[in-house]
Design a protein around this motif. Structure first.
Motif, PDB file in Angstrom:
ATOM      1  N   ARG A 112     -10.616   0.812   2.777  1.00  0.00           N
ATOM      2  CA  ARG A 112     -11.050  -0.536   2.372  1.00  0.00           C
ATOM      3  C   ARG A 112     -10.269  -1.615   3.136  1.00  0.00           C
ATOM      4  O   ARG A 112     -10.856  -2.587   3.608  1.00  0.00           O
ATOM      5  CB  ARG A 112     -10.883  -0.737   0.871  1.00  0.00           C
ATOM      6  N   PHE A 133       0.789  -1.225   0.000  1.00  0.00           N
ATOM      7  CA  PHE A 133       0.000   0.000   0.000  1.00  0.00           C
ATOM      8  C   PHE A 133       0.826   1.284   0.000  1.00  0.00           C
ATOM      9  O   PHE A 133       0.388   2.292  -0.552  1.00  0.00           O
ATOM     10  CB  PHE A 133      -0.945   0.016   1.208  1.00  0.00           C
ATOM     11  N   GLU A 139      -8.016   3.392  -0.319  1.00  0.00           N
ATOM     12  CA  GLU A 139      -7.501   2.024  -0.196  1.00  0.00           C
ATOM     13  C   GLU A 139      -7.303   1.614   1.259  1.00  0.00           C
ATOM     14  O   GLU A 139      -7.594   0.473   1.631  1.00  0.00           O
ATOM     15  CB  GLU A 139      -6.197   1.877  -0.969  1.00  0.00           C
ATOM     16  N   ALA A 168      -6.343   8.384  -3.431  1.00  0.00           N
ATOM     17  CA  ALA A 168      -6.437   6.944  -3.691  1.00  0.00           C
ATOM     18  C   ALA A 168      -5.978   6.144  -2.471  1.00  0.00           C
ATOM     19  O   ALA A 168      -6.591   5.138  -2.117  1.00  0.00           O
ATOM     20  CB  ALA A 168      -5.614   6.565  -4.918  1.00  0.00           C
TER      21      ALA A 168
END
Length: 142
Positions: free
Chosen positions: A83, A27, A80, A76
């Motif tokens: 999530r 990530f 992410e 973004a």
């Protein structure tokens, strides 16, 4: 929605997103401007199923990293990480809540950062019978 939800705050990471842990490369690699040590006072760290939970508790401190995302990656990355942490604003089924809290920097100053804390129901279960990580550092959980 608070104004914090729109501010590009750094992230305070204390578990699998820390350097050397499994989600850091997935990530964060190549998407940050700065990563530095940080400490989040007023919280304790508890073991979860392969990842930790930070729970607000007086007297505790959680060690981790302050991660400043690059401007081009911020939106973004925020989506992410939400999530990854299964965080949906206002959802009572959340395992974590994303909140803005003061985090201590290496120079002793503080900065507001996004912290994923155990959601209230999860925090109550952990306080009642969870395994606390002594010292508040996931990397030294032993």
């Amino acid at each position: 929605m608070t104004s914090d939800a729109l501010d590009p705050l750094p992230f305070f990471v204390y578990g699998t997103l820390r350097p050397g842990e499994r989600n850091h490369g997935l990530f964060l690699r190549g998407r940050t401007e700065r990563e530095e040590a940080g400490r989040f006072a007023g919280a304790a760290l508890y073991e979860g199923p392969g990842y930790p939970y930070a729970v607000e508790e007086p007297g505790g401190t959680v060690s981790g990293e302050l991660v400043t995302a690059s401007a081009r990656s911020y939106a973004a990355l925020l989506a992410e990480l939400d999530r990854l942490e299964e965080y949906v604003p206002g959802d009572p089924r959340n395992l974590y809540e994303r909140v803005a809290r003061p985090v201590e920097r290496p120079d002793g100053g503080t900065t507001r950062a996004w912290v994923y804390l155990a959601a209230p129901a999860v925090a109550a279960r952990l306080r009642a019978g969870g395994r606390r990580i002594t010292g508040g550092d996931w990397l030294e959980r032993g």
